[in-house]
Design a protein around this motif. Structure first.
Motif, mmCIF file in Angstrom:
data_model
loop_
_atom_site.group_PDB
_atom_site.id
_atom_site.type_symbol
_atom_site.label_atom_id
_atom_site.label_comp_id
_atom_site.label_asym_id
_atom_site.label_seq_id
_atom_site.Cartn_x
_atom_site.Cartn_y
_atom_site.Cartn_z
ATOM 1 N N SER A 284 -6.262 -4.677 -2.444
ATOM 2 C CA SER A 284 -6.912 -3.744 -3.351
ATOM 3 C C SER A 284 -5.959 -2.849 -4.131
ATOM 4 O O SER A 284 -6.397 -2.145 -5.052
ATOM 5 C CB SER A 284 -7.874 -2.827 -2.567
ATOM 6 N N THR A 285 -4.672 -2.864 -3.792
ATOM 7 C CA THR A 285 -3.731 -1.958 -4.456
ATOM 8 C C THR A 285 -2.412 -2.675 -4.735
ATOM 9 O O THR A 285 -2.109 -3.698 -4.113
ATOM 10 C CB THR A 285 -3.426 -0.728 -3.561
ATOM 11 N N PRO A 286 -1.598 -2.099 -5.621
ATOM 12 C CA PRO A 286 -0.242 -2.608 -5.825
ATOM 13 C C PRO A 286 0.773 -1.886 -4.955
ATOM 14 O O PRO A 286 1.975 -2.047 -5.136
ATOM 15 C CB PRO A 286 0.007 -2.303 -7.310
ATOM 16 N N TRP A 287 0.309 -1.104 -3.991
ATOM 17 C CA TRP A 287 1.195 -0.269 -3.192
ATOM 18 C C TRP A 287 2.033 -1.104 -2.236
ATOM 19 O O TRP A 287 1.642 -2.198 -1.820
ATOM 20 C CB TRP A 287 0.386 0.759 -2.395
ATOM 21 N N GLN A 288 3.165 -0.547 -1.853
ATOM 22 C CA GLN A 288 4.081 -1.221 -0.936
ATOM 23 C C GLN A 288 3.880 -0.663 0.468
ATOM 24 O O GLN A 288 4.119 0.520 0.723
ATOM 25 C CB GLN A 288 5.530 -1.003 -1.383
ATOM 26 N N LEU A 289 3.436 -1.512 1.388
ATOM 27 C CA LEU A 289 3.294 -1.113 2.778
ATOM 28 C C LEU A 289 4.651 -1.288 3.453
ATOM 29 O O LEU A 289 5.105 -2.406 3.671
ATOM 30 C CB LEU A 289 2.230 -1.955 3.481
ATOM 31 N N VAL A 290 5.297 -0.172 3.789
ATOM 32 C CA VAL A 290 6.671 -0.234 4.286
ATOM 33 C C VAL A 290 6.758 -0.188 5.808
ATOM 34 O O VAL A 290 7.816 -0.502 6.369
ATOM 35 C CB VAL A 290 7.528 0.902 3.681
ATOM 36 N N ALA A 291 5.667 0.228 6.486
ATOM 37 C CA ALA A 291 5.732 0.290 7.949
ATOM 38 C C ALA A 291 4.337 0.301 8.558
ATOM 39 O O ALA A 291 3.393 0.841 7.975
ATOM 40 C CB ALA A 291 6.500 1.539 8.396
ATOM 41 N N ARG A 292 4.242 -0.296 9.737
ATOM 42 C CA ARG A 292 3.043 -0.248 10.594
ATOM 43 C C ARG A 292 3.496 0.324 11.924
ATOM 44 O O ARG A 292 4.271 -0.308 12.630
ATOM 45 C CB ARG A 292 2.473 -1.645 10.807
ATOM 46 N N CYS A 293 3.017 1.505 12.257
ATOM 47 C CA CYS A 293 3.417 2.159 13.505
ATOM 48 C C CYS A 293 2.198 2.345 14.393
ATOM 49 O O CYS A 293 1.122 2.719 13.913
ATOM 50 C CB CYS A 293 4.059 3.515 13.214
ATOM 51 N N MET B 85 0.508 1.716 -10.284
ATOM 52 C CA MET B 85 1.133 2.804 -9.528
ATOM 53 C C MET B 85 1.690 2.242 -8.229
ATOM 54 O O MET B 85 0.948 1.793 -7.372
ATOM 55 C CB MET B 85 0.088 3.889 -9.242
ATOM 56 N N ASN B 86 3.014 2.257 -8.101
ATOM 57 C CA ASN B 86 3.658 1.644 -6.938
ATOM 58 C C ASN B 86 4.028 2.729 -5.943
ATOM 59 O O ASN B 86 5.036 3.411 -6.077
ATOM 60 C CB ASN B 86 4.897 0.863 -7.370
ATOM 61 N N LEU B 87 3.218 2.901 -4.908
ATOM 62 C CA LEU B 87 3.452 3.901 -3.879
ATOM 63 C C LEU B 87 3.982 3.245 -2.612
ATOM 64 O O LEU B 87 3.607 2.125 -2.286
ATOM 65 C CB LEU B 87 2.158 4.640 -3.560
ATOM 66 N N ARG B 88 4.848 3.962 -1.916
ATOM 67 C CA ARG B 88 5.317 3.526 -0.594
ATOM 68 C C ARG B 88 4.404 4.149 0.458
ATOM 69 O O ARG B 88 4.297 5.370 0.549
ATOM 70 C CB ARG B 88 6.767 3.974 -0.377
ATOM 71 N N CYS B 89 3.731 3.318 1.229
ATOM 72 C CA CYS B 89 2.795 3.846 2.214
ATOM 73 C C CYS B 89 3.052 3.232 3.584
ATOM 74 O O CYS B 89 3.710 2.203 3.708
ATOM 75 C CB CYS B 89 1.352 3.621 1.775
ATOM 76 N N MET B 90 2.545 3.909 4.617
ATOM 77 C CA MET B 90 2.668 3.402 5.973
ATOM 78 C C MET B 90 1.373 3.675 6.727
ATOM 79 O O MET B 90 0.602 4.574 6.361
ATOM 80 C CB MET B 90 3.861 4.041 6.693
ATOM 81 N N ILE B 91 1.148 2.898 7.769
ATOM 82 C CA ILE B 91 -0.032 3.036 8.622
ATOM 83 C C ILE B 91 0.431 3.516 9.989
ATOM 84 O O ILE B 91 1.384 2.966 10.555
ATOM 85 C CB ILE B 91 -0.766 1.690 8.775
#
Length: 236
Positions: free
Chosen positions: A25-34, A1-7
């Motif tokens: 731990s995940t295949p998710w895409q970290l798109v931003a750190r704010c 499951m490829n999710l776009r996530c941000m912190i």
């Protein structure tokens, strides 16, 4: 499951830890750190995300205030050192509420909730043949009993045990309620120190009690606001 996530978090160490946990731990895409809510708003004006890991106590604009500005379909995992905001957090599209310091075990439990939330929204061809969130096994004595999640009515804490009540049977398991809560997806909601209910099995709310069939379950003061905010979003 490829999710776009941000912190979104003003603590650099917390951001770094979440980045490591997501990456390992995940295949998710970290798109931003704010590092504050205003920075996040700027990013979201031109970009979309599926999931926010959102701190609550931040300068300028709190995580709760930011959540109120987001699109209603943006999923949120709150990350905070303060437990008192838990009930209020569920007035938003909240999947989980992680207390700092976040452990790997607790983060993995949150990822299961996230995947359970997004799985029904995936195209049919992208779903696994047998989604793992539809059932789990309960250990009772020497028996491991398979239970389908939609059939569960509620969980009740009984000191060192938890009573699992389904449409056709009930079973006691030697677990803590909060450990079970960490593994459950929506629509399971903590409504009392001693109860987690399946909201889909709820028949009515009256006199500060939840009715599931003939069973009446009290609503704890700590959990009332979050539950009622959820109910209001489904009220005509």
């Amino acid at each position: 499951m490829n999710l776009r996530c941000m912190i979104v978090d003003d603590e650099p160490n917390a951001v770094n830890l979440l980045e490591v946990l997501i990456g390992q731990s995940t295949p998710w895409q970290l798109v931003a750190r704010c590092h504050n809510a205003l920075e996040a708003i700027g990013f979201l004006k031109n970009n979309s995300v599926d999931l926010l890991f959102l701190d609550i106590n931040m300068p300028l604009l709190s995580g709760m205030e930011l959540a109120g500005l987001l699109s209603g379909d943006t999923a949120i995992v709150f990350t905070t050192a303060h437990s008192e905001h838990a009930a209020e957090s569920y007035s938003f599209n909240t999947i989980d509420y992680l207390l700092k310091p976040i452990t790997l075990k607790r983060f993995l439990a949150a990822t299961k909730k996230v995947e359970a939330y997004f799985l029904p929204r995936m195209p049919a061809g992208d779903k696994p043949a047998e989604p793992g969130h539809e059932y789990f096994f309960v250990k009772s004595g020497t028996e491991l009993r398979k239970i389908l999640l939609p059939e569960i009515l509620f969980f009740e804490s009984r000191k060192e045990y938890v009573r699992v009540v389904t449409q056709t049977f009930e079973v006691l398991t030697y677990r803590r309620l909060k450990d079970i809560e960490a593994q459950l997806p929506l629509p399971f909601v903590r409504v009392h120190h001693s109860y987690i209910v399946n909201v889909r099995q709820l028949t009515k709310i009256q006199d500060n009690q939840i009715h599931i069939g003939e069973v009446q379950i009290p609503i704890g003061e700590k959990f009332r606001d979050g539950l009622m905010d959820m109910v209001r979003r489904k009220t005509f």
